[in-house]
Design an enzyme around this catalytic site. Sequence first.
Site, PDB file in Angstrom:
ATOM      1  N   HIS A   1       0.819  -1.221   0.000  1.00  0.00           N
ATOM      2  CA  HIS A   1       0.000   0.000   0.000  1.00  0.00           C
ATOM      3  C   HIS A   1       0.851   1.269   0.000  1.00  0.00           C
ATOM      4  O   HIS A   1       0.540   2.236   0.696  1.00  0.00           O
ATOM      5  CB  HIS A   1      -0.933   0.001   1.209  1.00  0.00           C
ATOM      6  CG  HIS A   1      -2.015  -1.040   1.142  1.00  0.00           C
ATOM      7  ND1 HIS A   1      -3.202  -0.848   0.473  1.00  0.00           N
ATOM      8  CD2 HIS A   1      -2.074  -2.300   1.648  1.00  0.00           C
ATOM      9  CE1 HIS A   1      -3.953  -1.934   0.583  1.00  0.00           C
ATOM     10  NE2 HIS A   1      -3.292  -2.836   1.279  1.00  0.00           N
TER      11      HIS A   1
ATOM     12  N   ASP B   1      -0.377  -5.193   5.820  1.00  0.00           N
ATOM     13  CA  ASP B   1      -1.405  -6.016   5.173  1.00  0.00           C
ATOM     14  C   ASP B   1      -1.216  -6.067   3.662  1.00  0.00           C
ATOM     15  O   ASP B   1      -0.591  -5.202   3.063  1.00  0.00           O
ATOM     16  CB  ASP B   1      -2.799  -5.475   5.496  1.00  0.00           C
ATOM     17  CG  ASP B   1      -3.004  -4.058   4.969  1.00  0.00           C
ATOM     18  OD1 ASP B   1      -2.096  -3.220   5.177  1.00  0.00           O
ATOM     19  OD2 ASP B   1      -4.049  -3.795   4.353  1.00  0.00           O
ATOM     20  N   GLU B   2      -1.777  -7.095   3.072  1.00  0.00           N
ATOM     21  CA  GLU B   2      -1.913  -7.247   1.629  1.00  0.00           C
ATOM     22  C   GLU B   2      -0.617  -6.973   0.862  1.00  0.00           C
ATOM     23  O   GLU B   2      -0.590  -6.189  -0.088  1.00  0.00           O
ATOM     24  CB  GLU B   2      -3.041  -6.346   1.116  1.00  0.00           C
ATOM     25  CG  GLU B   2      -4.415  -6.761   1.633  1.00  0.00           C
ATOM     26  CD  GLU B   2      -5.553  -5.959   1.039  1.00  0.00           C
ATOM     27  OE1 GLU B   2      -6.549  -6.570   0.655  1.00  0.00           O
ATOM     28  OE2 GLU B   2      -5.436  -4.713   0.963  1.00  0.00           O
ATOM     29  N   VAL B   3       0.448  -7.628   1.260  1.00  0.00           N
ATOM     30  CA  VAL B   3       1.672  -7.611   0.464  1.00  0.00           C
ATOM     31  C   VAL B   3       1.471  -8.624  -0.663  1.00  0.00           C
ATOM     32  O   VAL B   3       1.324  -9.818  -0.419  1.00  0.00           O
ATOM     33  CB  VAL B   3       2.898  -7.952   1.319  1.00  0.00           C
ATOM     34  CG1 VAL B   3       4.154  -7.951   0.463  1.00  0.00           C
ATOM     35  CG2 VAL B   3       3.031  -6.956   2.472  1.00  0.00           C
TER      36      VAL B   3
ATOM     37  N   ASP C   1      -2.077  -9.988   8.683  1.00  0.00           N
ATOM     38  CA  ASP C   1      -1.436 -10.632   7.538  1.00  0.00           C
ATOM     39  C   ASP C   1       0.008 -11.023   7.809  1.00  0.00           C
ATOM     40  O   ASP C   1       0.492 -12.031   7.269  1.00  0.00           O
ATOM     41  CB  ASP C   1      -1.462  -9.696   6.321  1.00  0.00           C
ATOM     42  CG  ASP C   1      -2.827  -9.123   6.031  1.00  0.00           C
ATOM     43  OD1 ASP C   1      -3.486  -8.667   6.983  1.00  0.00           O
ATOM     44  OD2 ASP C   1      -3.229  -9.094   4.861  1.00  0.00           O
TER      45      ASP C   1
END
Length: 580
Positions: free
Chosen positions: A265, A336-338, A386
Site C-alpha cells: 500500500h 497487510d496485503e503484500v 497478515d
Amino acid sequence: MLTLSKFHVILIPILFFITLLSPLFSIALPINIWPKPRFLSWPQHKAIALSPNFTILAPEHQYLSASVTRYHNLIRSENYSPLISYPVKLMKRYTLRNLVVTVTDFSLPLHHGVDESYKLSIPIGSFSAHLLAHSAWGAMRGLETFSQMIWGTSPDLCLPVGIYIQDSPLFGHRGVLLDTSRNYYGVDDIMRTIKAMSANKLNVFHWHITDSQSFPLVLPSEPSLAAKGSLGPDMVYTPEDVSKIVQYGFEHGVRVLPEIDTPGHTGSWGEAYPEIVTCANMFWWPAGKSWEERLASEPGTGQLNPLSPKTYEVVKNVIQDIVNQFPESFFHGGGDEVIPGCWKTDPAINSFLSSGGTLSQLLEKYINSTLPYIVSQNRTVVYWEDVLLDAQIKADPSVLPKEHTILQTWNNGPENTKRIVAAGYRVIVSSSEFYYLDCGHGGFLGNDSIYDQKESGGGSWCAPFKTWQSIYNYDIADGLLNEEERKLVLGGEVALWSEQADSTVLDSRLWPRASALAESLWSGNRDERGVKRCGEAVDRLNLWRYRMVKRGIGAEPIQPLWCLKNPGMCNTVHGALQDQ
C-alpha cells in the site's frame, strides 16, 4: 421559570433500562445514557432543577480543564427536549449548585489500559453532585455521563437526584479507523469525529493516514512525500494540523493512533522515490493474468522494496517524524496485503528469488530492519494480521516479538482472533464481517462484470452492509475459553475505508453504528441474565441518535420517528424488548 410545590410532576425522556440496587434487577426508568453504565441506582425516581449559577468545580489540569469548560458550555447550550415524555417528581426545596470533580492521580497518561472508571453521585438534600475518578480520562467519561442526564431549556434545566453510578469499560481499546488516503477529510471533519467518539466513550482514533492512493501527511524530514504524493496542495495535513488534532484528542480523552501502512500500500511513495517502490503506477490487474497474478488487490499499485538500502533511509525518517508528531505509544505499521506479483516485477527481487530466497524472507527482512527501530523509539508496534496469518507472505513469529507486537484482525471473524491469541499475541479486533463500515455500498471499479450477477452483493467484496445490530451483537472474545486468552483481546475498532466515502457522508457512515460498538465494548451487549439486549437497545440508541444530531453529528436514522413516539409498536412482538 419553575414554580413548584414540595413535589411537582414534570416530564422527562424515556427510555433507559437501569440496574436498580442490584445488578440482577432491572426496570424501565426514564434516563438515557449511552453507552449504558455498568451499574446505576436511582431508587426514588426524583429530580431537581439545576441552579442558574451551576458550576463544575475541578482541579486545574492541562486537558481536563478544557473538558470541564466544554461540558459546562454544553450543559447550558444544548437545550435537550425529550421526544417522549414521562412523569417524574421534581423537588422544589433546593437546586443543584455544582458538580465537584475529584481525581486521585493526575499523573496517569492517556495510553492503553489507563483507568477510565468513575463514580458519579447526586445525593438527595445536597447542593453538590460528586464525580470521583482515578484519572483525568475517567473524569471525562463521568462528565459525559453527567451531561446526558440533563434535560430542559436553559435556564430551566433538570436532572435526576438520589442517583448513583459506578462505571468502567469492559475493554481498554475502543476505536474508530478512518482512511484519509483514498479520499481526503478536512481537519474539522476529523475533529468532529473525535468529538463524537468522546461522547460515545470511544477512546482511540486510528488514523490510517497513508496508502497507495495518496500520502497527505507533510513530514519535515521528507517533505517531497506529501508534495508529490498527496491528492493536491490543499489536501494535506501539516505539522500544525497534526498538533491541533492530537491536542483536541487529549482534551476529549481520545488517543490518536497513526498508521503508516508499509511495505504494501505504498504506491504514493513512488511519486517522490520511484527507486524504492516496486510496480508503482502499473495497472493493478494486468490483462490475461489470473487473480493470483495481480499486482494489487485494488487500483493503486506499489510496494516498498526490502532489498533497497534507500528504502530504510526514507522509512526511518518517516518513523522519526511520526514519533515526534504523535505522542501515542502505539505505532501502526500496516503490513497487510503484500502482493507477490508486485514484488516479482522487480529484477533485483527476482534475482533474490532465483537464488533460493522467498517472499516471506523479504517481509522478514523488512520487519527486522524497521520494527527494532520503532521499538527503540519507545513504541509498541501494531500490524495487521497478515504478517502472521497470510497464506503466501508472512513472517516467522521469531521476528515478531510478542512483548512489542500487537496484531489487528480483519478476516475470518472470530477464527483469526482465536489463531492470534493461540499464538500468544495481543489482538485488536476489526473483523470485516462485522466491523467494516464501507461494506454493502457496491463496488467502485468502472467496468466490473460482477455488477450484472444477481448474487454479487452489488460488487461489494464484503457485502452485506454491516448494520448497527450486527455490530452490537458481535462478541469480540467469542470462543475464547479461558481468562488468559480473553486478556489478550485488547478491544476492537470499526473501520471506515474511504474508496466510496468522504466528508459528505462521514457522519452518516460512522454514526450511530460506531455507537453500537461503543456500548458493546464499554458495558457489553447482554443484560443481567446474559441475554443479548439488542432489542432493548433500539429505543435507547434511537434517542441517543437524536441527541447526537442536536449536538452537530449527522448520524443516520435507524427507525421512522413514529416508532420512537410510539414505544413498542415497531417490535415484531408487542411488548417484547429482549432478544431471545
